[in-house]
Motif scaffolding. Structure first.
Motif: not given
Length: 203
Positions: A91-92, A87, A179, A33
C-alpha cells in the motif's frame, strides 16, 4: 550511419508495436504506482530495467547465452504478474522494505528476461556484423521506452486530475487518486498477463 539509423528504427518500432504489447504492459505496470513528481524513483526503476535487458540482449545476440525461447516467452508475462501483485499488495512503498528501493532490483532482474525476448527478434534478422545493429537496436528500444513512459505519465496525470475533480474528501481536502488508479491499472494488467502466462506455459 544509414545502417545504424535502420536498426534504431527497428528497435523503436519493435517496442512500440502492438505485437510487443507484453513489454509495453510491463512498463505500464512499473509506472502504475508513480506520480509525475516521483520522476527520480521512475528513473531508478527504468534505468535498472534498461541495464537488465541490455545485458541479456547483448549476451543472447552474441550467442554467449542460450535460453529456451518457450521459457522466455512464458517468463515475460510472469514478470508482469509479479509486478502487478507487488503494486496491489504494498500500500505504501515508502514505508516498505528499504523504503521501496528494492523495486529497481526487481526491475533489473525482470529486465534480464525481457532482454532475452528482444534478442530473439534481433536474431531473426539477417545480418553480418552484429555490433552496430545491436547498438542501434538497443538505442531504438530505449527511445521507444521514453516515448511510452512520456505518453503514460501524460495520461496518468489527466486521469488523476479527473478523479480529483470527480471526488473530493468530505472535509474538503483534495483526495489522492494515485492508490486507486494504481490498483485498478494493476488488476487489469494482472488479468491479461496471467492469461498469457497460462497460454504460454511450456509445461
Amino acid at each position: 550511419m544509414n545502417e545504424l539509423a535502420t536498426f534504431v528504427r527497428l528497435g523503436f518500432l519493435h517496442i512500440t508495436d502492438l505485437n510487443a504489447v507484453d513489454h509495453i504492459l510491463f512498463l505500464l505496470a512499473l509506472a502504475a504506482i508513480y506520480r509525475v513528481s516521483d520522476w527520480r524513483d521512475v528513473l531508478r526503476v527504468i534505468t535498472a530495467f534498461t541495464v537488465g535487458h541490455s545485458i541479456t540482449l547483448v549476451l543472447v545476440s552474441l550467442d554467449m547465452l542460450r535460453l529456451p525461447q518457450a521459457l522466455v516467452e512464458f517468463l515475460i508475462p510472469v514478470t508482469i504478474v509479479a509486478t502487478c501483485i507487488e503494486n496491489i499488495a504494498v500500500r505504501d512503498h515508502r514505508a516498505a522494505l528499504w523504503g521501496g528501493r528494492y523495486r529497481p532490483v526487481f526491475a533489473g532482474i525482470f529486465g534480464l528476461v525481457h532482454g532475452a525476448g528482444f534478442a530473439s527478434y534481433l536474431q531473426n534478422l539477417s545480418m553480418g556484423d552484429i555490433v552496430l545493429p545491436l547498438f542501434g537496436f538497443n538505442l531504438g528500444i530505449e527511445l521507444g521506452q521514453v516515448v511510452i513512459l512520456a505518453v503514460t505519465f501524460g495520461a496518468l496525470l489527466c486521469v488523476d486530475r479527473m478523479l480529483v475533480a470527480i471526488r473530493r474528501a468530505p472535509d474538503g481536502n483534495t483526495w489522492s487518486p494515485v492508490r486507486t488508479r494504481a490498483v485498478a491499472m494493476s488488476a487489469v494488467i494482472l488479468f491479461i498477463a496471467a492469461a498469457w502466462a497460462v497460454q504460454r506455459s511450456p509445461w
